[in-house]
Design a protein around this motif. Structure first.
Motif, PDB file in Angstrom:
ATOM      1  N   HIS A 118      46.053  54.165  39.169  1.00  0.00           N
ATOM      2  CA  HIS A 118      46.447  52.764  39.286  1.00  0.00           C
ATOM      3  C   HIS A 118      45.967  52.179  40.612  1.00  0.00           C
ATOM      4  O   HIS A 118      45.698  50.981  40.706  1.00  0.00           O
ATOM      5  N   ASN A 119      45.819  53.034  41.636  1.00  0.00           N
ATOM      6  CA  ASN A 119      45.278  52.556  42.912  1.00  0.00           C
ATOM      7  C   ASN A 119      43.839  52.081  42.769  1.00  0.00           C
ATOM      8  O   ASN A 119      43.391  51.202  43.524  1.00  0.00           O
ATOM      9  N   PHE A 120      43.105  52.632  41.815  1.00  0.00           N
ATOM     10  CA  PHE A 120      41.708  52.249  41.628  1.00  0.00           C
ATOM     11  C   PHE A 120      41.596  50.841  41.024  1.00  0.00           C
ATOM     12  O   PHE A 120      40.657  50.106  41.333  1.00  0.00           O
ATOM     13  N   ILE A 121      42.552  50.472  40.202  1.00  0.00           N
ATOM     14  CA  ILE A 121      42.591  49.097  39.710  1.00  0.00           C
ATOM     15  C   ILE A 121      42.926  48.159  40.867  1.00  0.00           C
ATOM     16  O   ILE A 121      42.327  47.075  41.007  1.00  0.00           O
ATOM     17  N   GLU A 122      43.851  48.557  41.707  1.00  0.00           N
ATOM     18  CA  GLU A 122      44.199  47.742  42.871  1.00  0.00           C
ATOM     19  C   GLU A 122      42.988  47.572  43.795  1.00  0.00           C
ATOM     20  O   GLU A 122      42.709  46.458  44.268  1.00  0.00           O
ATOM     21  N   MET A 123      42.300  48.661  44.064  1.00  0.00           N
ATOM     22  CA  MET A 123      41.121  48.566  44.926  1.00  0.00           C
ATOM     23  C   MET A 123      40.048  47.698  44.286  1.00  0.00           C
ATOM     24  O   MET A 123      39.376  46.914  44.974  1.00  0.00           O
ATOM     25  N   ALA A 124      39.888  47.813  42.970  1.00  0.00           N
ATOM     26  CA  ALA A 124      38.910  46.987  42.273  1.00  0.00           C
ATOM     27  C   ALA A 124      39.267  45.507  42.370  1.00  0.00           C
ATOM     28  O   ALA A 124      38.378  44.651  42.490  1.00  0.00           O
TER      29      ALA A 124
END
Length: 243
Positions: A118-124
């Motif tokens: 889910h952090n990767f969606i946030e970073m994206a």
């Protein structure tokens, strides 16, 4: 953590931006410094608002913290906990296709995959907004470097959180070591994320592989984020009217 998104969101909900608002918008995530618990920083915004309102200080900071919070329902609630009729929040739901790639690129145990994905969606989201909203470029760095304001905020918050003012003041620059404060790119985010995972879990990630996953996540954000952020803005704006 996605500071650029929180800054854009605070501006759009509050209708203005300042160093005080920027620091409030990211304050809950300064927990990376280790001086506050996640639940304390993300779920005490109502009590913090009453405390600061009683002192007649840092009103913009207080409102910006609320835009970030889990309790009451700020951006992190809809991002992490619950969005529409999904099981979880937006970032978790959009991250489902990325879980196995995140596990592989970050050398994670299986049980940590969805959480970290889910952090990767946030970073994206930060990558996407950095390109779409250049008016906030450099804002976080400027605010973190506002030592007079950081010290003033820390001195006021110290009695509320029962943490020495010096530690709270230190949490802002420490936070700045773990998130991009300049250009936001997938490689820069992956590098910073690697520092976070090393600190929190003792895990070394494959920076370039993680950056590739962030790039893939940007495509997911491109198609889904505008509707999500509009939903959040409407709900949080209504919340703030009731304060």
């Amino acid at each position: 953590m996605f500071p650029y998104t929180h800054i854009c969101f605070a501006n759009d909900v509050l209708g203005k931006i300042s160093d005080e608002i920027i620091l409030g918008a990211v304050f809950p995530d300064t927990i990376i410094a280790g001086f506050l618990e996640h639940s304390t920083a993300h779920n005490q915004a109502p009590a913090l608002h009453r405390y600061l309102n009683g002192l007649s200080v840092l009103g913009d900071f207080s409102m910006a913290v609320i835009t970030h919070s889990t309790t009451p329902r700020g951006l992190d609630y809809y991002c992490d906990e619950k969005y529409l009729d999904y099981e979880k929040g937006y970032a978790f739901e959009m991250a489902r296709p990325l879980v196995e790639k995140v596990i592989k690129s970050c050398n994670l145990p299986q049980e940590m995959g969805w959480w970290k994905a889910h952090n990767f969606i946030e970073m994206a989201a930060d990558v996407w907004l950095y390109e779409k909203r250049p008016e906030f470029h450099g804002g976080l760095k400027k605010a973190l470097n506002n030592q007079t304001l950081v010290l003033a905020i820390s001195q006021v918050l110290a009695p509320f959180f029962d943490v020495p003012a010096a530690k709270l003041a230190m949490s802002f620059p420490i936070y700045g070591e773990y998130v991009p404060t300049g250009e936001i790119t997938p490689v820069e985010l992956a590098t910073k994320y690697g520092k976070q995972t090393a600190k929190k879990h003792g895990i070394t990630i494959d920076i370039m592989a993680a950056a590739s996953v962030i790039e893939e996540a940007v495509d997911i954000v491109e198609s889904s984020f505008p509707a999500f952020i509009n939903h959040c803005q409407q709900n949080v704006a209504e919340l703030l009217k009731k304060l």
